[in-house]
Write an enzyme that holds these catalytic residues in place. Structure first.
Site, PDB file in Angstrom:
ATOM      1  N   GLY A 234      -1.290  -9.722   5.284  1.00 47.89           N
ATOM      2  CA  GLY A 234       0.063  -9.175   5.126  1.00 47.89           C
ATOM      3  C   GLY A 234       0.984  -9.629   6.246  1.00 47.89           C
ATOM      4  N   ALA A 235       0.837 -10.902   6.653  1.00 48.75           N
ATOM      5  CA  ALA A 235       1.533 -11.389   7.856  1.00 48.75           C
ATOM      6  C   ALA A 235       2.813 -12.158   7.553  1.00 48.75           C
ATOM      7  CB  ALA A 235       0.577 -12.255   8.687  1.00 48.75           C
TER       8      ALA A 235
ATOM      9  N   VAL B  61      -5.766  -9.667  -1.029  1.00 48.78           N
ATOM     10  CA  VAL B  61      -6.912  -9.066  -0.342  1.00 48.78           C
ATOM     11  C   VAL B  61      -7.748  -8.153  -1.252  1.00 48.78           C
ATOM     12  CG1 VAL B  61      -5.863  -9.196   1.957  1.00 48.78           C
ATOM     13  CG2 VAL B  61      -5.577  -7.104   0.595  1.00 48.78           C
TER      14      VAL B  61
ATOM     15  N   SER C  89      -2.508   5.014   9.597  1.00 48.11           N
ATOM     16  CA  SER C  89      -1.140   5.535   9.634  1.00 48.11           C
ATOM     17  C   SER C  89      -1.188   7.001  10.037  1.00 48.11           C
ATOM     18  CB  SER C  89      -0.508   5.420   8.239  1.00 48.11           C
ATOM     19  OG  SER C  89       0.685   6.174   8.160  1.00 48.11           O
TER      20      SER C  89
ATOM     21  N   TYR D 149      -1.642   7.140  -0.537  1.00 43.60           N
ATOM     22  CA  TYR D 149      -1.552   6.416   0.743  1.00 43.60           C
ATOM     23  C   TYR D 149      -2.262   7.188   1.868  1.00 43.60           C
ATOM     24  CZ  TYR D 149       0.997   3.829   4.466  1.00 43.60           C
ATOM     25  OH  TYR D 149       1.351   3.065   5.566  1.00 43.60           O
ATOM     26  N   ALA D 150      -2.068   8.516   1.910  1.00 43.62           N
ATOM     27  CA  ALA D 150      -2.718   9.333   2.939  1.00 43.62           C
ATOM     28  C   ALA D 150      -4.238   9.247   2.808  1.00 43.62           C
ATOM     29  CB  ALA D 150      -2.252  10.785   2.828  1.00 43.62           C
TER      30      ALA D 150
ATOM     31  N   ALA E 162      -5.932   6.779   1.434  1.00 44.53           N
ATOM     32  CA  ALA E 162      -6.345   5.421   1.812  1.00 44.53           C
ATOM     33  C   ALA E 162      -6.350   5.265   3.333  1.00 44.53           C
ATOM     34  CB  ALA E 162      -5.412   4.390   1.177  1.00 44.53           C
ATOM     35  N   LYS E 163      -5.323   5.794   3.989  1.00 45.04           N
ATOM     36  CA  LYS E 163      -5.212   5.614   5.447  1.00 45.04           C
ATOM     37  C   LYS E 163      -6.232   6.473   6.196  1.00 45.04           C
ATOM     38  CE  LYS E 163      -2.062   2.441   5.788  1.00 45.04           C
ATOM     39  NZ  LYS E 163      -2.540   1.063   6.038  1.00 45.04           N
TER      40      LYS E 163
HETATM   41  N1  LIG Z   1       6.147   0.610   8.560  1.00 47.10           N
HETATM   42  C1  LIG Z   1       5.564   1.745   8.919  1.00 47.10           C
HETATM   43  O1  LIG Z   1       6.248   2.711   9.315  1.00 47.10           O
HETATM   44  C2  LIG Z   1       4.070   1.887   8.866  1.00 47.10           C
HETATM   45  C3  LIG Z   1       3.520   3.071   9.391  1.00 47.10           C
HETATM   46  C4  LIG Z   1       2.146   3.235   9.348  1.00 47.10           C
HETATM   47  C5  LIG Z   1       1.331   2.249   8.830  1.00 47.10           C
HETATM   48  N2  LIG Z   1       1.883   1.107   8.319  1.00 47.10           N
HETATM   49  C6  LIG Z   1       0.968   0.118   7.777  1.00 47.10           C
HETATM   50  O2  LIG Z   1       1.157  -1.116   8.446  1.00 47.10           O
HETATM   51  C7  LIG Z   1       0.897  -2.199   7.557  1.00 47.10           C
HETATM   52  C8  LIG Z   1       2.080  -3.123   7.508  1.00 47.10           C
HETATM   53  O3  LIG Z   1       3.230  -2.408   7.081  1.00 47.10           O
HETATM   54  P1  LIG Z   1       4.710  -3.018   7.064  1.00 47.10           P
HETATM   55  O4  LIG Z   1       5.625  -1.889   7.329  1.00 47.10           O
HETATM   56  O5  LIG Z   1       4.779  -4.240   7.903  1.00 47.10           O
HETATM   57  O6  LIG Z   1       4.831  -3.374   5.495  1.00 47.10           O
HETATM   58  P2  LIG Z   1       5.612  -4.530   4.719  1.00 47.10           P
HETATM   59  O7  LIG Z   1       5.775  -4.030   3.336  1.00 47.10           O
HETATM   60  O8  LIG Z   1       6.838  -4.934   5.469  1.00 47.10           O
HETATM   61  O9  LIG Z   1       4.582  -5.745   4.772  1.00 47.10           O
HETATM   62  C9  LIG Z   1       3.349  -5.678   4.100  1.00 47.10           C
HETATM   63  C10 LIG Z   1       2.894  -7.075   3.775  1.00 47.10           C
HETATM   64  O10 LIG Z   1       1.625  -6.974   3.094  1.00 47.10           O
HETATM   65  C11 LIG Z   1       1.629  -7.899   2.030  1.00 47.10           C
HETATM   66  N3  LIG Z   1       0.683  -7.505   0.987  1.00 47.10           N
HETATM   67  C12 LIG Z   1       0.788  -6.463   0.122  1.00 47.10           C
HETATM   68  N4  LIG Z   1      -0.240  -6.447  -0.735  1.00 47.10           N
HETATM   69  C13 LIG Z   1      -1.025  -7.502  -0.412  1.00 47.10           C
HETATM   70  C14 LIG Z   1      -2.235  -8.015  -0.954  1.00 47.10           C
HETATM   71  N5  LIG Z   1      -2.835  -7.437  -2.006  1.00 47.10           N
HETATM   72  N6  LIG Z   1      -2.776  -9.121  -0.380  1.00 47.10           N
HETATM   73  C15 LIG Z   1      -2.168  -9.726   0.663  1.00 47.10           C
HETATM   74  N7  LIG Z   1      -1.016  -9.281   1.215  1.00 47.10           N
HETATM   75  C16 LIG Z   1      -0.451  -8.183   0.685  1.00 47.10           C
HETATM   76  C17 LIG Z   1       3.066  -7.887   1.515  1.00 47.10           C
HETATM   77  O11 LIG Z   1       3.341  -9.043   0.721  1.00 47.10           O
HETATM   78  C18 LIG Z   1       3.855  -7.819   2.819  1.00 47.10           C
HETATM   79  O12 LIG Z   1       4.154  -9.094   3.332  1.00 47.10           O
HETATM   80  C19 LIG Z   1       0.543  -1.562   6.211  1.00 47.10           C
HETATM   81  O13 LIG Z   1      -0.858  -1.415   6.096  1.00 47.10           O
HETATM   82  C20 LIG Z   1       1.200  -0.210   6.307  1.00 47.10           C
HETATM   83  O14 LIG Z   1       0.587   0.712   5.444  1.00 47.10           O
HETATM   84  C21 LIG Z   1       3.232   0.908   8.328  1.00 47.10           C
END
Ligand SMILES: NC(=O)c1ccc[n+]([C@@H]2O[C@H](COP(=O)([O-])OP(=O)(O)OC[C@H]3O[C@@H](n4cnc5c(N)ncnc54)[C@H](O)[C@@H]3O)[C@@H](O)[C@H]2O)c1
Length: 249
Positions: A9-10, A60, A138, A150-151, A153-154
């Protein structure tokens, strides 16, 4: 020491910041996301700063896709010994309105995804007698209205992490989870939009509840991931680090 890292997810958000930070730390980085072409900005940022990066398109949650992606990384970039399971999605709704598809989609990316990626990468780590796995949990793991999928899963990511730490520790592999609070990314922007609130107002309201009086940035998570991926963090394993601007349970 230079190693090969995979960050899922980068293409954007937290994953992009983690990929850039690990490249700055001297690692070759596989920038993995659903669509290879979406990884371009992260790759450019890394290579223009003198780093080494490879864009990898993979889902993934799909076993064949994960196997092919990890093989490609091993062949083109080197044996992966750092894995950041960051890919994630939200499908928020109150329980009574949540569909089975919303439930399954979230489980598939976070839990199935982290499982498939970790299983594919561990063999390279065990052979190298070194590995660092960092899973994105999270603060929602503690419960969050509208996020029953989501909760769950996390929270699942935390049990998954602790079990990896128990099983893989003797091979020099650590596993830890980062549990971010509110981080300013497209994911939180989409949440604001869904709730019909402007993102600036949404962030302001969130910041007022956070002890350090600001929302988090992707770089806050990248700094923690960098530490957990470092050689020096070898005695830290099975931990959940809340990176939320204040204490959480
Ligand atoms: N933003 C927040 O406040 C927050 C808080 C707690 C946890 N998180 C967690 O951090 C991580 C990143 O979050 P973010 O805010 O950068 O999200 P985002 O939506 O900006 O980025 C997520 C990325 O994951 C990719 N992705 C989604 N499904 C995929 C798959 N099946 N295979 C490969 N790539 C996939 C997407 O294309 C996207 O580029 C996530 O796991 C999210 O749950 C985020």
């Amino acid at each position: 020491m230079t190693r090969t890292a995979i960050v899922t997810g980068a293409a954007r958000g937290i994953g992009a910041a983690v990929a850039k930070k690990l490249a700055t730390d001297g690692h070759a980085v596989a920038v993995l996301d659903l669509d290879e072409s979406a990884c371009g900005a992260t790759i450019d940022a890394i290579t223009s700063a003198g780093g080494r990066a490879l864009a990898v398109g993979a889902n993934v949650g799909d076993e064949a896709s994960v196997t092919a992606a990890v093989e490609r990384v091993a062949n083109e970039l080197g044996d992966p010994t750092i894995l950041i399971n960051n890919a994630g999605i939200t499908r928020d709704n109150l329980l009574f309105k949540m569909t089975v598809d919303d439930w399954d989609a979230v489980m598939n990316v976070h839990l199935r995804g982290a499982f498939l990626m970790s299983r594919a990468v561990q063999k390279h780590m065990v052979e190298a007698k070194f590995g660092r796995i960092v899973n994105l949990s999270s603060t929602s793991a503690l419960g969050n209205r509208g996020q029953v999928n989501y909760a769950a899963a996390k929270a699942g990511m935390q049990g998954f992490t602790k079990t990896l730490a128990l099983e893989l520790g003797k091979f020099g592999v650590t596993a830890n989870a980062i549990a971010p609070g509110f981080i300013e990314t497209e994911m939180t922007a989409a949440t604001a939009e869904r709730m019909g609130v402007g993102f600036e107002d949404f962030k302001k309201a969130a910041a007022s509840q956070i002890p350090v009086n600001r929302v988090g940035q992707p770089e806050d998570i990248a700094a923690t991931a960098s530490f957990l991926a470092s050689e020096g963090a070898g005695f830290v394993s099975g931990q959940v680090i809340y990176v939320a601007g204040g204490p959480k349970d």
